[in-house]
Design an enzyme around this catalytic site. Structure first.
Site, mmCIF file in Angstrom:
data_model
loop_
_atom_site.group_PDB
_atom_site.id
_atom_site.type_symbol
_atom_site.label_atom_id
_atom_site.label_comp_id
_atom_site.label_asym_id
_atom_site.label_seq_id
_atom_site.Cartn_x
_atom_site.Cartn_y
_atom_site.Cartn_z
ATOM 1 N N ASP A 173 22.050 96.045 -69.198
ATOM 2 C CA ASP A 173 23.463 96.353 -68.984
ATOM 3 C C ASP A 173 23.646 97.842 -69.247
ATOM 4 O O ASP A 173 23.580 98.284 -70.386
ATOM 5 C CB ASP A 173 24.352 95.538 -69.932
ATOM 6 C CG ASP A 173 25.837 95.683 -69.591
ATOM 7 O OD1 ASP A 173 26.241 96.771 -69.130
ATOM 8 O OD2 ASP A 173 26.585 94.709 -69.799
ATOM 9 N N THR A 229 26.109 81.743 -64.032
ATOM 10 C CA THR A 229 27.473 81.329 -64.352
ATOM 11 C C THR A 229 28.445 82.479 -64.096
ATOM 12 O O THR A 229 29.581 82.451 -64.567
ATOM 13 C CB THR A 229 27.583 80.883 -65.823
ATOM 14 O OG1 THR A 229 27.050 81.909 -66.667
ATOM 15 C CG2 THR A 229 26.828 79.587 -66.060
ATOM 16 N N ARG A 231 28.949 85.241 -60.722
ATOM 17 C CA ARG A 231 29.510 85.202 -59.369
ATOM 18 C C ARG A 231 28.412 84.857 -58.370
ATOM 19 O O ARG A 231 27.291 85.357 -58.441
ATOM 20 C CB ARG A 231 30.143 86.554 -59.015
ATOM 21 C CG ARG A 231 31.437 86.842 -59.775
ATOM 22 C CD ARG A 231 32.552 85.898 -59.333
ATOM 23 N NE ARG A 231 33.823 86.174 -59.970
ATOM 24 C CZ ARG A 231 34.290 85.548 -61.037
ATOM 25 N NH1 ARG A 231 33.551 84.620 -61.643
ATOM 26 N NH2 ARG A 231 35.487 85.850 -61.522
ATOM 27 N N GLU A 260 33.294 79.411 -52.067
ATOM 28 C CA GLU A 260 33.821 78.323 -52.881
ATOM 29 C C GLU A 260 35.165 77.869 -52.319
ATOM 30 O O GLU A 260 35.944 78.681 -51.838
ATOM 31 C CB GLU A 260 33.979 78.786 -54.337
ATOM 32 C CG GLU A 260 32.657 79.143 -54.987
ATOM 33 C CD GLU A 260 32.796 79.574 -56.446
ATOM 34 O OE1 GLU A 260 33.954 79.682 -56.935
ATOM 35 O OE2 GLU A 260 31.769 79.794 -57.104
ATOM 36 N N HIS A 279 31.786 75.634 -60.546
ATOM 37 C CA HIS A 279 32.420 76.809 -61.153
ATOM 38 C C HIS A 279 33.397 76.400 -62.254
ATOM 39 O O HIS A 279 34.557 76.843 -62.286
ATOM 40 C CB HIS A 279 33.126 77.667 -60.098
ATOM 41 C CG HIS A 279 33.182 79.121 -60.493
ATOM 42 N ND1 HIS A 279 33.220 80.154 -59.587
ATOM 43 C CD2 HIS A 279 33.209 79.715 -61.713
ATOM 44 C CE1 HIS A 279 33.272 81.321 -60.217
ATOM 45 N NE2 HIS A 279 33.270 81.064 -61.530
#
Length: 305
Positions: A173, A229, A231, A260, A279
């Site tokens: 990150d 979990t 996108r 979705e 989701h």
């Protein structure tokens, strides 16, 4: 004199959040609003704020609501809001960061364990009358390496969980600072090369769309577990399907998808090697309240300026 309106792009909001918004007229867009529905409601009610749960909010909706000051996400991911259009129009975009962190991290852990231990498959076999003790072998996670991409509130919470399982945690990150000592910073190439499992916890941007594609999956260890979990657009779904079918990916545990809701005939359906959920990682009774409160407070903070 009528009260200013706040549009909720859903059919409901937690009662605790509604109590905070008592001075406003609340307008609901329904269970599954389209972008056109949201534009029409903006034109009719001219809301000062939009709390986004479902669907997208784009430039057309913003232009239909000249009094709009803030778009507040019911959750942490703001990729369904046209942030560039909002910035040009002086509309602030805010998110309830961390409000559903526990819920999503727990879902990621559930998917990881289900992939490693074949929980859904064994359950189905047991109900069909089979006893696979002599032939089945699960994967032990302790001592193995997991690569986390995204170390925000959800990623760090999940890191703590997998560290407790005895896993070696690599994390990527570029914006994370002051990481706990059980997360080893790593670049993406190291994560692809060394991870026995990879879990995605980053927002979707133009730069990382299809982050997991044919090329990156080929550079992973054979038999890697993939958990998402975050996108759906982070994964090239056709490439993942091919990788699962070839055995390059042992199992994929997915809670988000490129389109979705998933419709009948999606290639992941009825496909061995996939554990799927709709989701719902952030959908718990506690997170529902926390996200509603966060979204309401964020909207009110902007409106109070």
């Amino acid at each position: 004199m009528s009260r200013p309106a706040i549009l909720i792009t859903a059919a409901d909001l937690a009662p605790q959040a509604l109590a905070l918004l008592a001075d406003y007229e609340i307008v609901y867009a329904g269970r599954s609003p389209t972008e056109d529905d949201i534009v029409a409601l903006c034109r009719r009610h001219d809301p000062v704020a939009i709390i986004v749960r479902y669907s997208k909010v784009g430039a057309a909706a913003m232009d239909a609501a000249p009094s709009l000051k803030v778009i507040s996400k019911h959750g942490s991911g703001t990729d369904t809001i046209d942030k560039a259009a909002a910035k040009v129009r002086g509309i602030e975009v805010v998110a309830a960061v961390g409000a559903n962190a526990a819920a999503v991290a727990e879902q990621a852990l559930a998917l990881l364990l289900a992939c490693a231990k074949s929980v859904p498959q064994l359950n189905e076999r047991m109900h069909a009358g089979h006893w696979d003790k002599a032939t089945h072998k699960s994967l032990e996670l302790s001592g193995r390496t997991i690569g986390l991409i995204g170390l925000g509130a959800i990623g760090l919470r999940f890191a703590k969980m997998v560290d407790a399982l005895g896993m070696h945690v690599l994390g990527f990150d570029p914006f994370a600072k002051n990481l706990p000592d059980y997360v080893q910073p790593a670049d993406l190439e190291t994560i692809w090369r060394e991870s026995d499992a990879i879990s995605l916890h980053c927002p979707l941007t133009d730069d990382n769309r299809h982050l997991l594609g044919a090329g990156t999956l080929a550079r992973c260890k054979q038999g890697v577990i993939v958990v998402n979990t975050a996108r759906g657009g982070l994964i090239d779904e056709a490439a993942l399907l091919a990788a699962v079918q070839s055995g390059q990916v042992r199992m994929a545990g997915l809670d988000s998808f490129a389109v979705e809701p998933m419709t009948a005939g999606h290639p992941f359906q009825h496909q061995p090697g996939f554990i799927l959920s709709p989701h719902i990682g952030g959908v718990t009774s506690d997170a529902y309240v926390n996200m509603g409160l966060g979204a309401a407070r964020n909207a009110l903070a902007v409106l109070a300026r």
